[in-house]
Design an enzyme around this catalytic site. Structure first.
Site, PDB file in Angstrom:
ATOM      1  N   GLU A 188       0.858  -1.193   0.000  1.00 48.52           N
ATOM      2  CA  GLU A 188       0.000   0.000   0.000  1.00 48.52           C
ATOM      3  C   GLU A 188       0.889   1.237   0.000  1.00 48.52           C
ATOM      4  O   GLU A 188       1.821   1.348   0.806  1.00 48.52           O
ATOM      5  CB  GLU A 188      -0.894  -0.026   1.249  1.00 48.52           C
ATOM      6  CG  GLU A 188      -1.572   1.296   1.593  1.00 48.52           C
ATOM      7  CD  GLU A 188      -2.420   1.877   0.472  1.00 48.52           C
ATOM      8  OE1 GLU A 188      -3.292   1.166  -0.023  1.00 48.52           O
ATOM      9  OE2 GLU A 188      -2.148   3.039   0.102  1.00 48.52           O
TER      10      GLU A 188
ATOM     11  N   ASP B   8      -6.123  -3.851  -5.789  1.00 51.95           N
ATOM     12  CA  ASP B   8      -7.258  -3.105  -5.249  1.00 51.95           C
ATOM     13  C   ASP B   8      -6.866  -1.625  -5.212  1.00 51.95           C
ATOM     14  O   ASP B   8      -6.577  -1.049  -4.157  1.00 51.95           O
ATOM     15  CB  ASP B   8      -7.585  -3.612  -3.842  1.00 51.95           C
ATOM     16  CG  ASP B   8      -8.707  -2.813  -3.182  1.00 51.95           C
ATOM     17  OD1 ASP B   8      -8.815  -2.861  -1.938  1.00 51.95           O
ATOM     18  OD2 ASP B   8      -9.457  -2.120  -3.918  1.00 51.95           O
TER      19      ASP B   8
HETATM   20  N1  SAM Z   1     -12.163  -0.400  -3.647  1.00 53.53           N
HETATM   21  C1  SAM Z   1     -11.598   0.854  -4.140  1.00 53.53           C
HETATM   22  C2  SAM Z   1     -11.895   1.017  -5.611  1.00 53.53           C
HETATM   23  O1  SAM Z   1     -12.412   0.065  -6.211  1.00 53.53           O
HETATM   24  O2  SAM Z   1     -11.647   2.107  -6.139  1.00 53.53           O
HETATM   25  C3  SAM Z   1     -10.128   0.929  -3.841  1.00 53.53           C
HETATM   26  C4  SAM Z   1      -9.916   1.060  -2.388  1.00 53.53           C
HETATM   27  S1  SAM Z   1      -8.295   1.125  -1.764  1.00 53.53           S
HETATM   28  C5  SAM Z   1      -8.552   2.346  -0.558  1.00 53.53           C
HETATM   29  C6  SAM Z   1      -7.319   1.912  -3.003  1.00 53.53           C
HETATM   30  C7  SAM Z   1      -5.889   2.033  -2.476  1.00 53.53           C
HETATM   31  O3  SAM Z   1      -4.946   2.076  -3.563  1.00 53.53           O
HETATM   32  C8  SAM Z   1      -5.617   3.304  -1.652  1.00 53.53           C
HETATM   33  O4  SAM Z   1      -5.339   2.928  -0.322  1.00 53.53           O
HETATM   34  C9  SAM Z   1      -4.421   3.955  -2.342  1.00 53.53           C
HETATM   35  O5  SAM Z   1      -3.541   4.582  -1.437  1.00 53.53           O
HETATM   36  C10 SAM Z   1      -3.802   2.753  -3.021  1.00 53.53           C
HETATM   37  N2  SAM Z   1      -2.876   3.067  -4.123  1.00 53.53           N
HETATM   38  C11 SAM Z   1      -3.037   3.978  -5.110  1.00 53.53           C
HETATM   39  N3  SAM Z   1      -1.961   3.983  -5.929  1.00 53.53           N
HETATM   40  C12 SAM Z   1      -1.107   3.022  -5.451  1.00 53.53           C
HETATM   41  C13 SAM Z   1       0.174   2.549  -5.861  1.00 53.53           C
HETATM   42  N4  SAM Z   1       0.772   3.052  -6.945  1.00 53.53           N
HETATM   43  N5  SAM Z   1       0.752   1.565  -5.136  1.00 53.53           N
HETATM   44  C14 SAM Z   1       0.126   1.043  -4.041  1.00 53.53           C
HETATM   45  N6  SAM Z   1      -1.086   1.460  -3.588  1.00 53.53           N
HETATM   46  C15 SAM Z   1      -1.688   2.444  -4.301  1.00 53.53           C
END
Ligand code: SAM
Length: 281
Positions: A105, A155
C-alpha cells in the site's frame, strides 16, 4: 460539509447527505475524507472518489478475493496491491490455505485512518501473523521483488493520480513475472458503462503478458453506472471454466459465509454483456 458530491464522470455526479465528517486532510499522496451518511454508513473517499462504504463494501471485497482464490484452489501466497482499507486482506485471510498475505500500500495514512475510523473493514486482518504490510508503490514492488504468488489482487484507486501506474502494460508484465506457474491476476477495472476505455486499455495491455485475459463483473452500488469490471489475467486458460460443483466443494471446505459471493454468482460473473465484449478489442 452537508453533502459529498462525487464527480467521477463528466456531466454526472452522485451525491451523499453527510451527517458527520470524521476526518478530512491531504495525506502525502492524496486528499482523504471519511464521513458518515444516513444510507451508506461510513464512507471513505480519496481525491473525491468513493473508495469504500460500510454498507456495500462486502460486494467488491468478496468478488475480488474469492473468485481468484476459489478458481485457482490450493492458494498459499497472495499479493494485494493497494487495498489500504483492509477489506481485501480480511477476505483473503479467511482462507486457511493462505500462509502469507503480502499487502503493498502506497499511503500509510489510508491504513492508519481506516484502522481508526473504519476498523470493521479490516476486522483485525492487519494483526494477523500471516500479514506482511509493505508501504511502497506497487509498481516498484512488482518490478523488484523476487517473491512469487499464486494470486495477485490489485485493489487500486482509478487510473488518475497515484493509481495510474497500476494500469500500465509494464505493470501487468511485472505482475505476470511475480506469479507462480498457473497463477492469476485480478484488478479493479472501473465501471464499463462510463469507463469503457479502461476496459479496452486493460484488455490490450494485459493481453501482451497473459494467455487468458478478460473480465468478470460485480454490481457495487456506490461504483455508479451499473456493473463493475474486474480484470482477469492468467496463463491457465481453464481456470475461468472451473465448474460450479468444484467451486462449491472449495467454498464449503473454506467454510466461508458471504453476502454476495456464491459459486453460481462466480460462474455467472464471467458471462459478459455484449457492450463489454465489444470493448475487448
Ligand atoms: N475499492 C476501491 C476502488 O475500487 O476504487 C479501492 C480502495 S483502496 C482504498 C485503493 C488504495 O490504492 C488506496 O489505499 C491507495 O492509497 C492505493 N494506491 C493507489 N496507488 C497506489 C500505488 N501506486 N501503489 C500502491 N497502492 C496504491
Amino acid at each position: 460539509m452537508k453533502r459529498f458530491d462525487e464527480i467521477l464522470h463528466n456531466g454526472y455526479s452522485q451525491s451523499f447527505e453527510v451527517t458527520k465528517v470524521l476526518f478530512h486532510e491531504k495525506t502525502e499522496h492524496q486528499d482523504l475524507v471519511i464521513f458518515d451518511t444516513p444510507i451508506y454508513g461510513r464512507v471513505m473517499a480519496l481525491d473525491n472518489i468513493v473508495q469504500v462504504t460500510t454498507r456495500d463494501e462486502y460486494v467488491y471485497h468478496e468478488m475480488l478475493t474469492h473468485v481468484p482464490v476459489l478458481a485457482k484452489g490450493d492458494v498459499t501466497d497472495v499479493l494485494i496491491i493497494g487495498g489500504g482499507d483492509g477489506g481485501i486482506l480480511r477476505e483473503a485471510l479467511r482462507h486457511k490455505s493462505i500462509e502469507r498475505a503480502t499487502m503493498v500500500e502506497l499511503d500509510r495514512s489510508v491504513v492508519d485512518l481506516s484502522l481508526e475510523y473504519l476498523p470493521e473493514i479490516s476486522n483485525g486482518a492487519f494483526d494477523d501473523p500471516r500479514t506482511d504490510l509493505v508501504i511502497a508503490d506497487g509498481v516498484k514492488f512488482v518490478a523488484e521483488t523476487d517473491k512469487r504468488f499464486d494470486v495477485i489482487i490489485v485493489d487500486s484507486t482509478d487510473p488518475i493520480g497515484p493509481g495510474e501506474v497500476l494500469f500500465t502494460e509494464s505493470f501487468y508484465a511485472d505482475c505476470h513475472r511475480c506469479l507462480k506457474d498457473g497463477g492469476v491476476l485480478v484488478t479493479q477495472n472501473g465501471v464499463p458503462f462510463y469507463q469503457g476505455d479502461e476496459v479496452t486499455n486493460t484488455y490490450q495491455r494485459m493481453g501482451k503478458s497473459f494467455v487468458d485475459n478478460g473480465f468478470y463483473t460485480a454490481v457495487v452500488p456506490t461504483y455508479v453506472g451499473g456493473m463493475m469490471a474486474l480484470g482477469w489475467g492468467t496463463d491457465d486458460g481453464e481456470m475461468r471454466n472451473v465448474d460450479v460443483e468444484t467451486l462449491n466443494q472449495r467454498f464449503q471446505a473454506a467454510s466461508l459465509t458471504t453476502r454476495y459471493y456464491t459459486p453460481e454468482v462466480h460462474k455467472a460473473a464471467f458471462a459478459l454483456p455484449q457492450f463489454i465484449i465489444d470493448l475487448c478489442i
